[in-house]
Design a protein around this motif. Structure first.
Motif, PDB file in Angstrom:
ATOM      1  N   GLU A 132     -17.245   5.849 -12.906  1.00  0.00           N
ATOM      2  CA  GLU A 132     -17.704   6.802 -12.051  1.00  0.00           C
ATOM      3  C   GLU A 132     -19.344   6.882 -12.216  1.00  0.00           C
ATOM      4  OE1 GLU A 132     -17.302  11.590 -11.611  1.00  0.00           O
ATOM      5  OE2 GLU A 132     -15.406  10.392 -11.600  1.00  0.00           O
ATOM      6  N   SER A 133     -19.793   6.909 -13.637  1.00  0.00           N
ATOM      7  CA  SER A 133     -21.003   6.942 -14.090  1.00  0.00           C
ATOM      8  C   SER A 133     -22.147   5.869 -13.514  1.00  0.00           C
ATOM      9  CB  SER A 133     -21.334   6.833 -15.713  1.00  0.00           C
ATOM     10  OG  SER A 133     -20.888   5.938 -16.140  1.00  0.00           O
ATOM     11  N   GLU A 134     -21.318   4.757 -13.228  1.00  0.00           N
ATOM     12  CA  GLU A 134     -21.930   3.411 -12.777  1.00  0.00           C
ATOM     13  C   GLU A 134     -22.315   3.683 -11.414  1.00  0.00           C
ATOM     14  OE1 GLU A 134     -23.320   0.701 -14.116  1.00  0.00           O
ATOM     15  OE2 GLU A 134     -22.875   1.797 -16.152  1.00  0.00           O
TER      16      GLU A 134
ATOM     17  N   TRP B 257     -22.515   6.682  -9.775  1.00  0.00           N
ATOM     18  CA  TRP B 257     -23.409   7.809  -9.628  1.00  0.00           C
ATOM     19  C   TRP B 257     -25.006   7.219  -9.940  1.00  0.00           C
ATOM     20  CZ3 TRP B 257     -26.984   9.366 -13.483  1.00  0.00           C
ATOM     21  CH2 TRP B 257     -27.768  10.609 -13.094  1.00  0.00           C
TER      22      TRP B 257
END
Length: 117
Positions: A8-10, A12
């Protein structure tokens, strides 16, 4: 086996980068185009479009490119000359920096921050 989904951070981060590029692409297009014209002058529209794509990876629509060039001409930063195209004799525009355009480009580039700092 299903391909792994990016974290998810990638996702984002990729979205934030894309958003930044789209926000600043319009303002950065001016110094990019002026630099290209300065290096290749006189430069035709095709040369400019190919060099923008090659040097930035950006897709700039033909309409967007023509609008930016018109704005730069109206501002007195670039000048155009109608010349005969090879083989067809059709008129095309060759663009060159004006002295004002050269000084403007020098002022912009002297204030750019080197990302390598």
């Amino acid at each position: 086996m299903a391909p792994s989904r990016p974290e998810e951070s990638e996702e984002w981060l990729a979205d934030k980068i894309d958003s930044w590029v789209e926000t600043y692409k319009k303002s950065m297009l001016t110094p990019v185009i002026l630099s290209i014209i300065g290096r290749h002058q006189p430069a035709g529209i095709t040369t400019i479009a190919e060099a923008v794509a090659r040097s930035t990876g950006w897709h700039v629509t033909e309409r967007g490119l023509y609008r930016t060039i018109k704005r730069l001409q109206d501002s007195g930063l670039i000048a155009s000359a109608a010349v005969d195209a090879p083989r067809t004799g059709a008129k095309r525009k060759d663009l060159s920096l004006t002295p004002l355009g050269q000084r403007y480009l020098e002022g912009i580039t002297s204030n750019l921050v080197d990302p390598a700092l």
